[in-house]
Design an enzyme around this catalytic site. Structure first.
Site, mmCIF file in Angstrom:
data_model
loop_
_atom_site.group_PDB
_atom_site.id
_atom_site.type_symbol
_atom_site.label_atom_id
_atom_site.label_comp_id
_atom_site.label_asym_id
_atom_site.label_seq_id
_atom_site.Cartn_x
_atom_site.Cartn_y
_atom_site.Cartn_z
ATOM 1 N N GLU A 1 0.819 -1.214 0.000
ATOM 2 C CA GLU A 1 0.000 0.000 0.000
ATOM 3 C C GLU A 1 0.861 1.276 0.000
ATOM 4 O O GLU A 1 0.404 2.351 0.377
ATOM 5 C CB GLU A 1 -0.938 -0.025 1.207
ATOM 6 C CG GLU A 1 -1.853 -1.243 1.157
ATOM 7 C CD GLU A 1 -2.978 -1.199 2.153
ATOM 8 O OE1 GLU A 1 -4.072 -0.769 1.776
ATOM 9 O OE2 GLU A 1 -2.761 -1.583 3.310
ATOM 10 N N HIS B 1 -1.722 3.892 8.729
ATOM 11 C CA HIS B 1 -2.890 3.301 8.053
ATOM 12 C C HIS B 1 -3.273 2.044 8.816
ATOM 13 O O HIS B 1 -2.402 1.233 9.144
ATOM 14 C CB HIS B 1 -2.531 2.956 6.610
ATOM 15 C CG HIS B 1 -3.497 2.016 5.973
ATOM 16 N ND1 HIS B 1 -4.851 2.282 5.901
ATOM 17 C CD2 HIS B 1 -3.337 0.790 5.402
ATOM 18 C CE1 HIS B 1 -5.461 1.267 5.307
ATOM 19 N NE2 HIS B 1 -4.563 0.346 5.006
ATOM 20 N N HIS C 1 -6.457 -1.107 9.643
ATOM 21 C CA HIS C 1 -7.750 -1.761 9.417
ATOM 22 C C HIS C 1 -8.395 -1.940 10.790
ATOM 23 O O HIS C 1 -8.781 -3.041 11.168
ATOM 24 C CB HIS C 1 -7.572 -3.128 8.765
ATOM 25 C CG HIS C 1 -6.890 -3.093 7.430
ATOM 26 N ND1 HIS C 1 -6.564 -4.217 6.725
ATOM 27 C CD2 HIS C 1 -6.493 -2.038 6.657
ATOM 28 C CE1 HIS C 1 -5.982 -3.882 5.578
ATOM 29 N NE2 HIS C 1 -5.918 -2.561 5.521
ATOM 30 N N HIS D 1 -12.406 -0.699 3.650
ATOM 31 C CA HIS D 1 -10.972 -0.945 3.822
ATOM 32 C C HIS D 1 -10.486 -0.599 5.244
ATOM 33 O O HIS D 1 -10.046 -1.477 5.964
ATOM 34 C CB HIS D 1 -10.224 -0.123 2.760
ATOM 35 C CG HIS D 1 -8.765 -0.405 2.678
ATOM 36 N ND1 HIS D 1 -8.045 -0.282 1.507
ATOM 37 C CD2 HIS D 1 -7.862 -0.780 3.622
ATOM 38 C CE1 HIS D 1 -6.779 -0.589 1.732
ATOM 39 N NE2 HIS D 1 -6.646 -0.893 3.014
HETATM 40 ZN ZN LIG Z 1 -4.958 -1.466 4.078
#
Ligand SMILES: [Zn+2]
Length: 221
Positions: A83, A102, A104, A165
Site C-alpha cells: 500500500e 494506516h 484496518h 478498507h
Molecule cells: Zn490497508
C-alpha cells in the site's frame, strides 16, 4: 546504518499497531518522511513481515518520485508494503504530513463498509481537521485510483476513512499520527453505539466552526 532513528521509530509504532486497538496481525502500515542519500522520501514498513520480527534493515526507503522507487527498493532487497502508493501520494500532496498511520482498525473499518462520512455527532471530530470525517470512494488497494480518492477525502483534513478498507491518519510526527488514528477508531466505536439508538443529533456547522477554532488555538498554545 543510515537513518537508524527513523527506521527504529517505524518499527516501534508498527509493533504498537498490534498491541493497541488499531490493527491486529499484519494489517495496516506505517511510514515517516525522511531523506536518504540526498533523496527526499519516506521510510515504510515492508510487505509480508510480522511486525514483532522487524529489524531496522527491513524498513524500506522510497523516494517521493516514483521512478526512483524501483531503484531504491531493489537496492534494499525488500519490498515495501503493497500500500506504499497512497503513502507516497499523501506526502506529495500534503506538506504537513511528516508521518502516516494506516490501519484496518475494527470500528473504523466497520463504518467504512457503509461508505459513510462521519457527521459531527461529537465535537472530537474536529481533531481530524474539519467538521466531519470523510470516507474516500472505493478503489482496489495499491492503485493510483485509491490514492487519488484518499487525497481528495483528506482535503483540509488529517484523517479519513477508506471505503470497505479502513482508515488513514497523518501528523507532524509518528506519535501524533498514531494518536489521531486511535482517536478516529474511538470516534467510530462511539458512532456505531450511537446509531444503535437511532440517528444521533448532529452539531451545527456554526458550532463546529467554533470548536475548530478552539482546537486550533489549543494546539498552537
Ligand atoms: Zn490497508
Amino acid at each position: 546504518m543510515l537513518n537508524l532513528k527513523e527506521r527504529e521509530e517505524v518499527i516501534k509504532y508498527s509493533k504498537k499497531l498490534n498491541t493497541t486497538n488499531l490493527s491486529p496481525l499484519r494489517s495496516g502500515n506505517i511510514s515517516v518522511r525522511g531523506i536518504q542519500d540526498d533523496v527526499e522520501g519516506f521510510f515504510i514498513t515492508p510487505s509480508g513481515k510480522k511486525y514483532e520480527t522487524l529489524k531496522p534493515e527491513d524498513i524500506v526507503f522510497l523516494s517521493i518520485n516514483e521512478e526512483k522507487n524501483f531503484l531504491s527498493w531493489f537496492n534494499s532487497g525488500k519490498n515495501p508494503s503493497s500500500e506504499w502508493r497512497f503513502h507516497q501520494d499523501i506526502y506529495k500532496n500534503k506538506w504537513q504530513a511528516k508521518a502516516i498511520v494506516h490501519a484496518h482498525s475494527p470500528n473504523a473499518t466497520a463504518v467504512s463498509t457503509h461508505r459513510k462520512t462521519i457527521p459531527p455527532f461529537h465535537y472530537m471530530i474536529a481533531l481530524a481537521g474539519g467538521e466531519d470525517i470523510k470516507c474516500s470512494d472505493y478503489a482496489t488497494f495499491g492503485t493510483h485510483e485509491l490514492s487519488a480518492n484518499i487525497v481528495k477525502a483528506l482535503e483540509n483534513r488529517k484523517a479519513c476513512l477508506m471505503s470497505n478498507h479502513g482508515q488513514v491518519a497523518f501528523g507532524e510526527n509518528l506519535s501524533k499520527a498514531f494518536e489521531l488514528a486511535q482517536e478516529v477508531e474511538n470516534i467510530c466505536q462511539q458512532y456505531i453505539i450511537a446509531l444503535k439508538m437511532g440517528e444521533p443529533k448532529i452539531l451545527s456547522f456554526k458550532e463546529m466552526q467554533k470548536i475548530l477554532e478552539k482546537v486550533k488555538n489549543y494546539k498552537s498554545g
